[in-house]
Motif scaffolding. Structure first.
Motif, PDB file in Angstrom:
ATOM      1  N   ASP A  20     -46.792  39.952  53.026  1.00 27.81           N
ATOM      2  CA  ASP A  20     -45.883  39.555  51.813  1.00 27.81           C
ATOM      3  C   ASP A  20     -45.887  38.206  51.323  1.00 27.81           C
ATOM      4  O   ASP A  20     -45.809  37.668  50.269  1.00 27.81           O
ATOM      5  CB  ASP A  20     -44.487  39.980  52.035  1.00 27.81           C
ATOM      6  CG  ASP A  20     -43.797  40.623  50.933  1.00 27.81           C
ATOM      7  OD1 ASP A  20     -44.625  40.725  49.784  1.00 27.81           O
ATOM      8  OD2 ASP A  20     -42.338  40.691  50.806  1.00 27.81           O
ATOM      9  N   GLN A  21     -45.806  37.135  52.270  1.00 28.36           N
ATOM     10  CA  GLN A  21     -45.708  35.934  52.117  1.00 28.36           C
ATOM     11  C   GLN A  21     -47.220  35.462  51.369  1.00 28.36           C
ATOM     12  O   GLN A  21     -47.189  34.472  50.472  1.00 28.36           O
ATOM     13  CB  GLN A  21     -45.737  34.962  53.290  1.00 28.36           C
ATOM     14  CG  GLN A  21     -45.502  33.537  53.077  1.00 28.36           C
ATOM     15  CD  GLN A  21     -44.558  33.125  52.099  1.00 28.36           C
ATOM     16  OE1 GLN A  21     -43.165  33.741  52.376  1.00 28.36           O
ATOM     17  NE2 GLN A  21     -44.687  32.735  51.103  1.00 28.36           N
ATOM     18  N   GLN A  22     -48.349  36.029  51.905  1.00 26.24           N
ATOM     19  CA  GLN A  22     -49.466  35.641  51.387  1.00 26.24           C
ATOM     20  C   GLN A  22     -49.554  36.040  49.749  1.00 26.24           C
ATOM     21  O   GLN A  22     -49.965  35.387  48.906  1.00 26.24           O
ATOM     22  CB  GLN A  22     -50.774  36.435  52.027  1.00 26.24           C
ATOM     23  CG  GLN A  22     -51.087  35.629  53.467  1.00 26.24           C
ATOM     24  CD  GLN A  22     -52.251  36.152  53.978  1.00 26.24           C
ATOM     25  OE1 GLN A  22     -53.311  36.571  53.313  1.00 26.24           O
ATOM     26  NE2 GLN A  22     -52.389  36.023  55.211  1.00 26.24           N
ATOM     27  N   LEU A  23     -49.059  37.426  49.689  1.00 26.22           N
ATOM     28  CA  LEU A  23     -49.094  37.730  48.057  1.00 26.22           C
ATOM     29  C   LEU A  23     -47.959  36.959  47.272  1.00 26.22           C
ATOM     30  O   LEU A  23     -48.526  36.684  46.173  1.00 26.22           O
ATOM     31  CB  LEU A  23     -48.421  39.245  48.061  1.00 26.22           C
ATOM     32  CG  LEU A  23     -48.692  40.040  47.113  1.00 26.22           C
ATOM     33  CD1 LEU A  23     -50.015  40.208  46.619  1.00 26.22           C
ATOM     34  CD2 LEU A  23     -47.829  41.530  47.066  1.00 26.22           C
ATOM     35  N   ILE A  24     -46.946  36.385  47.940  1.00 27.59           N
ATOM     36  CA  ILE A  24     -46.196  35.566  47.089  1.00 27.59           C
ATOM     37  C   ILE A  24     -47.050  34.224  46.681  1.00 27.59           C
ATOM     38  O   ILE A  24     -46.929  33.813  45.419  1.00 27.59           O
ATOM     39  CB  ILE A  24     -44.753  35.451  47.874  1.00 27.59           C
ATOM     40  CG1 ILE A  24     -44.032  36.371  47.940  1.00 27.59           C
ATOM     41  CG2 ILE A  24     -44.239  34.210  47.352  1.00 27.59           C
ATOM     42  CD1 ILE A  24     -42.899  36.338  48.923  1.00 27.59           C
ATOM     43  N   ASP A  25     -47.637  33.764  47.853  1.00 25.05           N
ATOM     44  CA  ASP A  25     -48.400  32.455  47.527  1.00 25.05           C
ATOM     45  C   ASP A  25     -49.427  32.434  46.461  1.00 25.05           C
ATOM     46  O   ASP A  25     -49.659  31.592  45.628  1.00 25.05           O
ATOM     47  CB  ASP A  25     -48.894  31.878  48.795  1.00 25.05           C
ATOM     48  CG  ASP A  25     -48.063  31.635  49.815  1.00 25.05           C
ATOM     49  OD1 ASP A  25     -46.895  31.257  49.641  1.00 25.05           O
ATOM     50  OD2 ASP A  25     -48.304  31.483  51.112  1.00 25.05           O
ATOM     51  N   LYS A  26     -49.984  33.869  46.256  1.00 21.47           N
ATOM     52  CA  LYS A  26     -51.237  33.902  45.526  1.00 21.47           C
ATOM     53  C   LYS A  26     -50.646  34.511  43.977  1.00 21.47           C
ATOM     54  O   LYS A  26     -51.556  34.098  43.085  1.00 21.47           O
ATOM     55  CB  LYS A  26     -52.134  35.095  46.146  1.00 21.47           C
ATOM     56  CG  LYS A  26     -52.800  34.528  47.483  1.00 21.47           C
ATOM     57  CD  LYS A  26     -53.729  35.417  48.041  1.00 21.47           C
ATOM     58  CE  LYS A  26     -54.425  35.272  49.431  1.00 21.47           C
ATOM     59  NZ  LYS A  26     -55.367  36.252  49.975  1.00 21.47           N
ATOM     60  N   THR A  27     -49.781  35.235  43.908  1.00 19.03           N
ATOM     61  CA  THR A  27     -49.342  35.876  42.725  1.00 19.03           C
ATOM     62  C   THR A  27     -48.015  35.540  42.209  1.00 19.03           C
ATOM     63  O   THR A  27     -47.554  35.651  41.191  1.00 19.03           O
ATOM     64  CB  THR A  27     -49.256  37.244  42.826  1.00 19.03           C
ATOM     65  OG1 THR A  27     -48.157  37.737  43.540  1.00 19.03           O
ATOM     66  CG2 THR A  27     -50.689  37.891  43.425  1.00 19.03           C
ATOM     67  N   GLY A 138     -51.516  42.395  39.704  1.00 18.14           N
ATOM     68  CA  GLY A 138     -51.615  41.301  40.699  1.00 18.14           C
ATOM     69  C   GLY A 138     -52.404  40.333  40.150  1.00 18.14           C
ATOM     70  O   GLY A 138     -52.364  39.015  40.079  1.00 18.14           O
ATOM     71  N   LEU A 139     -53.534  40.626  39.266  1.00 19.19           N
ATOM     72  CA  LEU A 139     -54.445  39.767  38.478  1.00 19.19           C
ATOM     73  C   LEU A 139     -53.902  39.047  37.600  1.00 19.19           C
ATOM     74  O   LEU A 139     -53.958  37.926  37.540  1.00 19.19           O
ATOM     75  CB  LEU A 139     -55.477  40.495  38.303  1.00 19.19           C
ATOM     76  CG  LEU A 139     -56.914  39.834  37.662  1.00 19.19           C
ATOM     77  CD1 LEU A 139     -57.479  38.959  38.650  1.00 19.19           C
ATOM     78  CD2 LEU A 139     -57.842  40.515  36.983  1.00 19.19           C
ATOM     79  N   GLU A 140     -52.901  39.751  36.887  1.00 25.06           N
ATOM     80  CA  GLU A 140     -52.057  39.182  35.836  1.00 25.06           C
ATOM     81  C   GLU A 140     -51.393  38.166  36.053  1.00 25.06           C
ATOM     82  O   GLU A 140     -51.242  37.007  35.678  1.00 25.06           O
ATOM     83  CB  GLU A 140     -51.368  40.377  35.060  1.00 25.06           C
ATOM     84  CG  GLU A 140     -50.908  40.015  33.587  1.00 25.06           C
ATOM     85  CD  GLU A 140     -49.432  39.527  33.783  1.00 25.06           C
ATOM     86  OE1 GLU A 140     -48.935  38.712  32.714  1.00 25.06           O
ATOM     87  OE2 GLU A 140     -48.893  39.703  34.859  1.00 25.06           O
ATOM     88  N   ARG A 141     -50.779  38.382  37.235  1.00 27.32           N
ATOM     89  CA  ARG A 141     -49.869  37.463  37.951  1.00 27.32           C
ATOM     90  C   ARG A 141     -50.406  35.883  38.429  1.00 27.32           C
ATOM     91  O   ARG A 141     -50.289  34.847  38.354  1.00 27.32           O
ATOM     92  CB  ARG A 141     -48.849  37.930  38.898  1.00 27.32           C
ATOM     93  CG  ARG A 141     -47.881  38.896  38.499  1.00 27.32           C
ATOM     94  CD  ARG A 141     -46.826  38.301  37.741  1.00 27.32           C
ATOM     95  NE  ARG A 141     -46.972  38.084  36.252  1.00 27.32           N
ATOM     96  CZ  ARG A 141     -46.601  36.986  35.397  1.00 27.32           C
ATOM     97  NH1 ARG A 141     -45.372  36.268  36.080  1.00 27.32           N
ATOM     98  NH2 ARG A 141     -46.942  36.894  34.524  1.00 27.32           N
ATOM     99  N   MET A 142     -51.454  36.270  38.942  1.00 26.13           N
ATOM    100  CA  MET A 142     -52.687  35.318  39.268  1.00 26.13           C
ATOM    101  C   MET A 142     -52.949  34.200  38.350  1.00 26.13           C
ATOM    102  O   MET A 142     -53.189  33.152  38.473  1.00 26.13           O
ATOM    103  CB  MET A 142     -53.764  35.738  40.047  1.00 26.13           C
ATOM    104  CG  MET A 142     -53.525  36.352  41.781  1.00 26.13           C
ATOM    105  SD  MET A 142     -54.958  36.207  42.667  1.00 26.13           S
ATOM    106  CE  MET A 142     -55.795  37.604  41.712  1.00 26.13           C
ATOM    107  N   ASN A 143     -53.239  34.988  37.071  1.00 21.69           N
ATOM    108  CA  ASN A 143     -53.578  34.458  35.989  1.00 21.69           C
ATOM    109  C   ASN A 143     -52.367  33.617  35.113  1.00 21.69           C
ATOM    110  O   ASN A 143     -52.794  33.000  34.207  1.00 21.69           O
ATOM    111  CB  ASN A 143     -54.534  35.032  35.118  1.00 21.69           C
ATOM    112  CG  ASN A 143     -55.902  35.117  35.705  1.00 21.69           C
ATOM    113  OD1 ASN A 143     -56.694  34.358  35.328  1.00 21.69           O
ATOM    114  ND2 ASN A 143     -56.119  35.973  36.402  1.00 21.69           N
ATOM    115  N   ASP A 144     -51.217  34.062  35.444  1.00 25.38           N
ATOM    116  CA  ASP A 144     -50.069  33.795  34.680  1.00 25.38           C
ATOM    117  C   ASP A 144     -50.314  34.083  33.053  1.00 25.38           C
ATOM    118  O   ASP A 144     -50.160  33.492  32.099  1.00 25.38           O
ATOM    119  CB  ASP A 144     -49.912  32.144  34.700  1.00 25.38           C
ATOM    120  CG  ASP A 144     -48.463  31.977  33.867  1.00 25.38           C
ATOM    121  OD1 ASP A 144     -47.417  32.555  34.256  1.00 25.38           O
ATOM    122  OD2 ASP A 144     -48.439  30.633  33.400  1.00 25.38           O
TER     123      ASP A 144
END
Length: 273
Positions: A20-27, A138-144
């Motif tokens: 979960d922490q990695q997901l928060i860091d990335k997205t 997830g991809l949308e969030r990584m790209n803002d």
């Protein structure tokens, strides 16, 4: 549905906080927030679900039970805040046990489908579609945001279709590559029916050099090579096994999301509320 192995899932229940922490860091989103978004809820709105009971039922048909699979699904659902249990009985006996225990949502997987069913409302969520939507978010969030950005979907099965529709909804410019051209054409027809456009790519190497945002929804290894990865490459990879070559993994790791169950299961859970 890709058949997972024991080693793919055995560590899931004990590593959820790290994941979960990695997901928060990335997205910028937790698993719960991302899953809610993918299911159509606003991430900052709390869903009243604490009293809902969920049962995960081991299924022995086909190639049989994957050791640790049901327990890992139960672990993910519990981590999201639901009351979840794995039934002691399998198959029809497991369904009966779940209902007797007061479960309102059932999770079941065989060799062909992995579904969540709300027995009270009749809502059904299929893992393929849910996983595709979850990784698109997830991809949308990584790209803002993905408005006007080119995204390549690798694989035109259920996960790829779910991802492509969600990406088009985000107003991305979607391309698709599948080794079977008829599968790409079927995905294109599906998106046209939803009012979206998609570009069919016919050469994998050329496509990977043209797109910096990739959804890897196919079960092929070592198709995304180091030469295809730039400092701006972002990859959402629901495909098992991971398609990124080992040499390129370190370069893209902070811009890569990949897991065997988490995002798909989370999206399925919120889908059936």
């Amino acid at each position: 549905m890709t058949r997972l192995k024991h080693e793919d899932v055995v560590e899931i229940p004990t590593t959820l906080e790290d994941y979960d922490q990695q997901l928060i860091d990335k997205t910028g989103c937790s698993l719960k927030e991302l899953s809610k978004r993918a299911a159509g809820f606003q991430a900052n709105i709390e869903v009243n679900h604490l009293q809902l009971k969920v049962a995960v039922i081991p299924m022995s048909c086909g190639q049989g039970i994957i050791e640790g699979f049901a327990e890992s699904v139960t672990g993910i659902i519990s981590y999201l805040g639901f009351k979840a249990l794995t039934t002691k009985s399998w198959d029809a006996g497991g369904v009966a046990e779940a209902i007797q225990e007061g479960a309102e949502v059932l999770f079941m997987a065989d060799d062909e489908r992995f579904v969540a069913v709300n027995v009270r409302t009749g809502k059904v969520s299929d893992n393929g579609d849910a996983t595709g939507r979850g990784y698109a978010v997830g991809l949308e969030r990584m790209n803002d945001g993905l408005v006007g950005k080119k995204v390549l979907v690798l694989g035109a099965g259920p996960v790829g279709v779910g991802a492509a529709i969600a990406l088009a909804h985000f107003r991305a410019e979607v391309g698709v590559y599948d080794i079977v051209s008829a599968s790409s054409e079927r995905l294109q027809e599906t998106l046209i029916r939803h009012g979206y456009r998609v570009t069919i790519e016919t050469d994998l190497n050329t496509a990977l050099n043209r797109y910096q945002n990739i959804v890897d929804a196919c079960p092929a290894e070592n198709i995304i090579l180091l030469e295809h990865i730039t400092e701006n490459t972002r990859i959402a990879a629901p495909g098992i096994p991971l398609g990124v070559q080992a040499d390129g993994l370190k370069k893209v790791f902070t811009r890569l999301i990949h897991d065997p169950l988490h995002i798909g299961v989370g999206t399925m859970m919120f889908d059936v509320l």
